[in-house]
Design a protein around this motif. Structure first.
Motif, PDB file in Angstrom:
ATOM      1  N   LEU A  93       0.831  -1.200   0.000  1.00  0.00           N
ATOM      2  CA  LEU A  93       0.000   0.000   0.000  1.00  0.00           C
ATOM      3  C   LEU A  93       0.867   1.252   0.000  1.00  0.00           C
ATOM      4  N   TYR A  94       1.999   1.188   0.687  1.00  0.00           N
ATOM      5  CA  TYR A  94       2.899   2.327   0.732  1.00  0.00           C
ATOM      6  C   TYR A  94       3.631   2.505  -0.598  1.00  0.00           C
ATOM      7  N   ALA A  95       4.181   1.397  -1.115  1.00  0.00           N
ATOM      8  CA  ALA A  95       5.015   1.482  -2.314  1.00  0.00           C
ATOM      9  C   ALA A  95       4.214   1.551  -3.609  1.00  0.00           C
ATOM     10  N   TRP A  96       3.146   0.786  -3.714  1.00  0.00           N
ATOM     11  CA  TRP A  96       2.427   0.695  -4.978  1.00  0.00           C
ATOM     12  C   TRP A  96       1.186   1.570  -5.040  1.00  0.00           C
ATOM     13  N   ALA A  97       0.520   1.777  -3.913  1.00  0.00           N
ATOM     14  CA  ALA A  97      -0.669   2.637  -3.913  1.00  0.00           C
ATOM     15  C   ALA A  97      -0.304   4.064  -3.518  1.00  0.00           C
ATOM     16  N   ASP A  98       0.931   4.269  -3.061  1.00  0.00           N
ATOM     17  CA  ASP A  98       1.439   5.595  -2.730  1.00  0.00           C
ATOM     18  C   ASP A  98       0.635   6.266  -1.619  1.00  0.00           C
ATOM     19  N   LEU A  99       0.182   5.464  -0.649  1.00  0.00           N
ATOM     20  CA  LEU A  99      -0.561   6.025   0.476  1.00  0.00           C
ATOM     21  C   LEU A  99       0.408   6.468   1.572  1.00  0.00           C
ATOM     22  N   THR A 100       0.006   7.467   2.337  1.00  0.00           N
ATOM     23  CA  THR A 100       0.769   7.914   3.493  1.00  0.00           C
ATOM     24  C   THR A 100       0.564   6.916   4.635  1.00  0.00           C
ATOM     25  N   TYR A 101       1.326   7.082   5.716  1.00  0.00           N
ATOM     26  CA  TYR A 101       1.124   6.221   6.889  1.00  0.00           C
ATOM     27  C   TYR A 101      -0.320   6.326   7.374  1.00  0.00           C
ATOM     28  N   GLU A 102      -0.824   7.572   7.415  1.00  0.00           N
ATOM     29  CA  GLU A 102      -2.197   7.791   7.880  1.00  0.00           C
ATOM     30  C   GLU A 102      -3.204   7.145   6.924  1.00  0.00           C
ATOM     31  N   GLY A 103      -2.932   7.230   5.623  1.00  0.00           N
ATOM     32  CA  GLY A 103      -3.809   6.606   4.640  1.00  0.00           C
ATOM     33  C   GLY A 103      -3.826   5.096   4.768  1.00  0.00           C
ATOM     34  N   ILE A 104      -2.662   4.505   5.025  1.00  0.00           N
ATOM     35  CA  ILE A 104      -2.584   3.050   5.215  1.00  0.00           C
ATOM     36  C   ILE A 104      -3.351   2.658   6.473  1.00  0.00           C
ATOM     37  N   ALA A 105      -3.200   3.465   7.530  1.00  0.00           N
ATOM     38  CA  ALA A 105      -3.918   3.177   8.774  1.00  0.00           C
ATOM     39  C   ALA A 105      -5.423   3.182   8.529  1.00  0.00           C
ATOM     40  N   LEU A 106      -5.894   4.155   7.782  1.00  0.00           N
ATOM     41  CA  LEU A 106      -7.320   4.228   7.466  1.00  0.00           C
ATOM     42  C   LEU A 106      -7.740   3.056   6.582  1.00  0.00           C
ATOM     43  N   ALA A 107      -6.916   2.726   5.586  1.00  0.00           N
ATOM     44  CA  ALA A 107      -7.253   1.648   4.651  1.00  0.00           C
ATOM     45  C   ALA A 107      -7.300   0.287   5.327  1.00  0.00           C
ATOM     46  N   THR A 108      -6.429   0.078   6.300  1.00  0.00           N
ATOM     47  CA  THR A 108      -6.340  -1.241   6.929  1.00  0.00           C
ATOM     48  C   THR A 108      -7.030  -1.317   8.283  1.00  0.00           C
ATOM     49  N   GLY A 109      -7.453  -0.176   8.791  1.00  0.00           N
ATOM     50  CA  GLY A 109      -8.172  -0.168  10.068  1.00  0.00           C
ATOM     51  C   GLY A 109      -7.296  -0.419  11.273  1.00  0.00           C
ATOM     52  N   VAL A 110      -6.026  -0.023  11.183  1.00  0.00           N
ATOM     53  CA  VAL A 110      -5.112  -0.178  12.323  1.00  0.00           C
ATOM     54  C   VAL A 110      -4.542   1.192  12.684  1.00  0.00           C
ATOM     55  N   PRO A 111      -4.010   1.358  13.899  1.00  0.00           N
ATOM     56  CA  PRO A 111      -3.424   2.642  14.282  1.00  0.00           C
ATOM     57  C   PRO A 111      -2.165   2.966  13.461  1.00  0.00           C
ATOM     58  N   VAL A 112      -1.852   4.257  13.369  1.00  0.00           N
ATOM     59  CA  VAL A 112      -0.670   4.701  12.624  1.00  0.00           C
ATOM     60  C   VAL A 112       0.598   4.073  13.204  1.00  0.00           C
ATOM     61  N   GLY A 113       0.661   3.916  14.520  1.00  0.00           N
ATOM     62  CA  GLY A 113       1.823   3.282  15.146  1.00  0.00           C
ATOM     63  C   GLY A 113       2.027   1.855  14.657  1.00  0.00           C
ATOM     64  N   THR A 114       0.945   1.141  14.437  1.00  0.00           N
ATOM     65  CA  THR A 114       1.032  -0.221  13.903  1.00  0.00           C
ATOM     66  C   THR A 114       1.547  -0.197  12.474  1.00  0.00           C
ATOM     67  N   VAL A 115       1.093   0.787  11.688  1.00  0.00           N
ATOM     68  CA  VAL A 115       1.591   0.934  10.319  1.00  0.00           C
ATOM     69  C   VAL A 115       3.098   1.163  10.337  1.00  0.00           C
ATOM     70  N   ARG A 116       3.557   2.074  11.194  1.00  0.00           N
ATOM     71  CA  ARG A 116       5.000   2.364  11.289  1.00  0.00           C
ATOM     72  C   ARG A 116       5.776   1.098  11.653  1.00  0.00           C
ATOM     73  N   SER A 117       5.250   0.353  12.616  1.00  0.00           N
ATOM     74  CA  SER A 117       5.908  -0.873  13.044  1.00  0.00           C
ATOM     75  C   SER A 117       5.960  -1.900  11.916  1.00  0.00           C
ATOM     76  N   ARG A 118       4.842  -2.069  11.207  1.00  0.00           N
ATOM     77  CA  ARG A 118       4.796  -3.042  10.110  1.00  0.00           C
ATOM     78  C   ARG A 118       5.735  -2.645   8.975  1.00  0.00           C
ATOM     79  N   LEU A 119       5.767  -1.357   8.632  1.00  0.00           N
ATOM     80  CA  LEU A 119       6.668  -0.914   7.567  1.00  0.00           C
ATOM     81  C   LEU A 119       8.130  -1.091   7.970  1.00  0.00           C
TER      82      LEU A 119
END
Length: 198
Positions: free
Chosen positions: A139-165
């Motif tokens: 989602l970050y590399a191919w859909a070009d979403l921000t951390y906040e956008g990924i959090a919204l798209a996947t339904g997880v907190p931004v901190g979880t997105v940062r950790s996963r990335l």
């Protein structure tokens, strides 16, 4: 200037407003789906994404002006159904990347072998990621979403997105033998670009 949020608000009264949203993002959703699950699935995923979005107009959070996280979240949920297919494609790609015809000159053999090995390592590294980490990275590399956008798209907190990335970058870098690769290269999709042609 009309925002995506404005288009979505108007869509319940005027379907042409939703058509404008479709025109704006359908190709991006299609490309993302094609990259994740192949072109044979992409058209269906793209169509289903906009059908689900239209049927669920009330689910859009109007505090966001950009509809991409919402649409890519829907597409990601649909793509989860195709996770097994995606895993098989990555496995086949990793195996196939090591093969090929190198009959077009001895000077290109080494170059092609190096590229095939790097691509194979990369596909193997992508397969080692958990589905959630792979989804986040793509989602970050191919859909070009921000951390906040990924959090919204996947339904997880931004901190979880940062950790996963962070975890995904480390795994891809280590498994693909890219220990000296800058995180910026991974973040901007340069490291996983070869897989886009799969």
């Amino acid at each position: 200037m009309t925002t995506d949020s404005d288009l979505i608000r108007r869509s319940s009264r005027d379907p042409r407003a939703f058509a404008a949203l479709y025109d704006k993002y359908s190709r991006a959703v299609y490309r993302y789906a094609a990259t994740r699950a192949g072109e044979s699935v992409a058209e269906d995923v793209m169509s289903q994404t906009f059908l689900v979005a239209y049927e669920g107009l009330d689910s859009f959070d109007h505090q966001w002006e950009d509809a991409r996280p919402w649409l890519f979240g829907i597409a990601t949920n649909l793509l989860r159904r195709h996770h097994r297919t995606e895993a098989r494609r990555l496995k086949a790609f990793a195996k196939a990347a090591g093969r090929g015809s190198y009959d077009d000159g001895a000077d290109r053999v080494a170059e092609r072998l190096d590229a095939a090995a790097a691509t194979s390592n990369l596909a193997g590294a992508m397969r080692t990621l958990s589905p959630a980490d792979r989804e986040c990275l793509l989602l970050y590399a191919w859909a070009d979403l921000t951390y906040e956008g990924i959090a919204l798209a996947t339904g997880v907190p931004v901190g979880t997105v940062r950790s996963r990335l962070n975890r995904a970058r480390r795994i891809v870098r280590d498994a693909a033998g890219l220990r000296n690769t800058d995180d910026k290269e991974i973040e901007h999709g340069r490291v996983i670009t070869p897989a886009r042609n799969a």
